[in-house]
Design a protein around this motif. Structure first.
Motif, PDB file in Angstrom:
ATOM      1  N   MET A   1       0.836  -1.193   0.000  1.00 40.80           N
ATOM      2  CA  MET A   1       0.000   0.000   0.000  1.00 40.80           C
ATOM      3  C   MET A   1       0.873   1.245   0.000  1.00 40.80           C
ATOM      4  SD  MET A   1      -3.089  -0.937   0.061  1.00 40.80           S
ATOM      5  CE  MET A   1      -4.542  -1.084   1.027  1.00 40.80           C
ATOM      6  N   ALA A   2       0.328   2.309  -0.546  1.00 37.10           N
ATOM      7  CA  ALA A   2       0.961   3.624  -0.528  1.00 37.10           C
ATOM      8  C   ALA A   2      -0.019   4.604   0.101  1.00 37.10           C
ATOM      9  CB  ALA A   2       1.324   4.056  -1.941  1.00 37.10           C
ATOM     10  N   LEU A   3       0.489   5.762   0.468  1.00 42.51           N
ATOM     11  CA  LEU A   3      -0.348   6.827   1.005  1.00 42.51           C
ATOM     12  C   LEU A   3      -0.269   8.025   0.081  1.00 42.51           C
ATOM     13  CD1 LEU A   3       0.649   6.722   4.786  1.00 42.51           C
ATOM     14  CD2 LEU A   3      -1.268   5.567   3.663  1.00 42.51           C
ATOM     15  N   LEU A   4      -1.419   8.627  -0.163  1.00 46.44           N
ATOM     16  CA  LEU A   4      -1.511   9.841  -0.977  1.00 46.44           C
ATOM     17  C   LEU A   4      -2.130  10.928  -0.118  1.00 46.44           C
ATOM     18  CD1 LEU A   4      -1.742  11.391  -3.804  1.00 46.44           C
ATOM     19  CD2 LEU A   4      -4.094  10.570  -3.775  1.00 46.44           C
ATOM     20  N   GLU A   5      -1.417  12.021   0.054  1.00 47.31           N
ATOM     21  CA  GLU A   5      -1.973  13.195   0.719  1.00 47.31           C
ATOM     22  C   GLU A   5      -2.317  14.198  -0.373  1.00 47.31           C
ATOM     23  OE1 GLU A   5      -0.874  16.348   4.246  1.00 47.31           O
ATOM     24  OE2 GLU A   5       0.750  15.472   3.089  1.00 47.31           O
TER      25      GLU A   5
ATOM     26  N   ASP B   1      -3.281   1.209  -3.586  1.00 44.06           N
ATOM     27  CA  ASP B   1      -2.287   0.913  -4.604  1.00 44.06           C
ATOM     28  C   ASP B   1      -1.840   2.220  -5.259  1.00 44.06           C
ATOM     29  OD1 ASP B   1      -1.079  -1.056  -6.719  1.00 44.06           O
ATOM     30  OD2 ASP B   1      -2.243   0.419  -7.866  1.00 44.06           O
ATOM     31  N   VAL B   2      -0.540   2.371  -5.468  1.00 40.77           N
ATOM     32  CA  VAL B   2      -0.019   3.652  -5.950  1.00 40.77           C
ATOM     33  C   VAL B   2      -0.604   4.048  -7.305  1.00 40.77           C
ATOM     34  CG1 VAL B   2       2.093   2.773  -7.040  1.00 40.77           C
ATOM     35  CG2 VAL B   2       2.053   5.088  -6.085  1.00 40.77           C
ATOM     36  N   ASP B   3      -0.774   3.110  -8.221  1.00 40.43           N
ATOM     37  CA  ASP B   3      -1.353   3.447  -9.517  1.00 40.43           C
ATOM     38  C   ASP B   3      -2.807   3.899  -9.382  1.00 40.43           C
ATOM     39  OD1 ASP B   3       0.979   2.879 -10.974  1.00 40.43           O
ATOM     40  OD2 ASP B   3       0.465   0.749 -11.115  1.00 40.43           O
TER      41      ASP B   3
ATOM     42  N   ILE C   1       3.049  11.683  -2.086  1.00 41.41           N
ATOM     43  CA  ILE C   1       2.890  10.229  -2.064  1.00 41.41           C
ATOM     44  C   ILE C   1       4.010   9.625  -1.241  1.00 41.41           C
ATOM     45  CG2 ILE C   1       2.928   8.123  -3.446  1.00 41.41           C
ATOM     46  CD1 ILE C   1       1.580   9.716  -5.650  1.00 41.41           C
ATOM     47  N   GLU C   2       3.636   8.736  -0.336  1.00 42.47           N
ATOM     48  CA  GLU C   2       4.613   7.967   0.417  1.00 42.47           C
ATOM     49  C   GLU C   2       4.423   6.509   0.034  1.00 42.47           C
ATOM     50  OE1 GLU C   2       6.276   7.090   4.906  1.00 42.47           O
ATOM     51  OE2 GLU C   2       4.605   8.474   4.655  1.00 42.47           O
ATOM     52  N   ASP C   3       5.514   5.899  -0.364  1.00 40.23           N
ATOM     53  CA  ASP C   3       5.482   4.516  -0.836  1.00 40.23           C
ATOM     54  C   ASP C   3       6.766   3.845  -0.374  1.00 40.23           C
ATOM     55  OD1 ASP C   3       4.622   2.268  -2.190  1.00 40.23           O
ATOM     56  OD2 ASP C   3       4.981   3.075  -4.193  1.00 40.23           O
ATOM     57  N   ARG C   4       6.703   2.609   0.027  1.00 37.16           N
ATOM     58  CA  ARG C   4       7.911   1.904   0.439  1.00 37.16           C
ATOM     59  C   ARG C   4       7.807   0.425   0.120  1.00 37.16           C
ATOM     60  NH1 ARG C   4       8.596   2.702   6.796  1.00 37.16           N
ATOM     61  NH2 ARG C   4      10.280   1.234   6.433  1.00 37.16           N
ATOM     62  N   GLU C   5       8.930  -0.197  -0.026  1.00 35.83           N
ATOM     63  CA  GLU C   5       9.005  -1.607  -0.381  1.00 35.83           C
ATOM     64  C   GLU C   5       9.364  -2.499   0.800  1.00 35.83           C
ATOM     65  OE1 GLU C   5       8.416  -3.012  -3.474  1.00 35.83           O
ATOM     66  OE2 GLU C   5       7.725  -1.033  -4.116  1.00 35.83           O
ATOM     67  N   ASP C   6       9.978  -1.939   1.844  1.00 38.20           N
ATOM     68  CA  ASP C   6      10.502  -2.773   2.921  1.00 38.20           C
ATOM     69  C   ASP C   6       9.499  -3.115   4.017  1.00 38.20           C
ATOM     70  OD1 ASP C   6      10.467  -0.115   3.720  1.00 38.20           O
ATOM     71  OD2 ASP C   6      12.217  -0.324   5.015  1.00 38.20           O
TER      72      ASP C   6
ATOM     73  N   ILE D   1      -2.367   4.075   6.870  1.00 39.27           N
ATOM     74  CA  ILE D   1      -2.696   5.283   7.625  1.00 39.27           C
ATOM     75  C   ILE D   1      -2.604   4.988   9.117  1.00 39.27           C
ATOM     76  CG2 ILE D   1      -4.545   6.899   8.221  1.00 39.27           C
ATOM     77  CD1 ILE D   1      -5.525   6.606   5.281  1.00 39.27           C
ATOM     78  N   ASP D   2      -3.272   3.928   9.559  1.00 39.81           N
ATOM     79  CA  ASP D   2      -3.274   3.592  10.986  1.00 39.81           C
ATOM     80  C   ASP D   2      -1.869   3.290  11.493  1.00 39.81           C
ATOM     81  OD1 ASP D   2      -6.025   3.914  11.110  1.00 39.81           O
ATOM     82  OD2 ASP D   2      -6.440   1.778  10.803  1.00 39.81           O
ATOM     83  N   GLY D   3      -1.087   2.593  10.687  1.00 42.98           N
ATOM     84  CA  GLY D   3       0.277   2.265  11.095  1.00 42.98           C
ATOM     85  C   GLY D   3       1.127   3.502  11.294  1.00 42.98           C
TER      86      GLY D   3
END
Length: 100
Positions: free
Chosen positions: A2-6, A49-51, A78-83, A88-90
């Motif tokens: 998952m990614a976050l979009l503000e 999903d980022v897309d 956009i915040e996105d990470r692979e690791d 949002i809750d996290g």
């Protein structure tokens, strides 16, 4: 993952100073598509999903133009990470844990 979009949309050239109906339209669109979200005082954060988030940002931006604004300035982050998983809750809970 998952990614976050503000996103923050500033409609210009409307007949009123309130922007709540633009936010409401964005939330209805996001709910229809099944996005989790958090409304803040100056922006809204969506999780997905980022897309799909890029598509949502485009739809929110163009929706403001179609719904009573002559001009729109949209800021997105956009915040996105692979690791690690990103939610949002996290993110909010991590800060709360740090505060104590």
């Amino acid at each position: 993952m998952m990614a976050l979009l503000e996103i923050s949309v500033a409609p210009i050239g409307t007949t009123q100073t309130s922007m709540s109906h633009f936010v409401t339209n964005a939330i209805r669109l996001a709910e229809k598509e099944g996005f989790k979200y958090h409304v803040g005082p100056t922006s809204t954060v969506f999780e997905g999903d980022v897309d799909e988030l890029f598509e949502l940002a485009r739809d929110i931006h163009t929706g403001a133009l179609k719904n009573g604004s002559d001009r729109v300035v949209t800021n997105i982050k956009i915040e996105d990470r692979e690791d690690n998983a990103l939610t949002i809750d996290g993110q909010v809970n991590e800060v709360k844990r740090s505060i104590g």
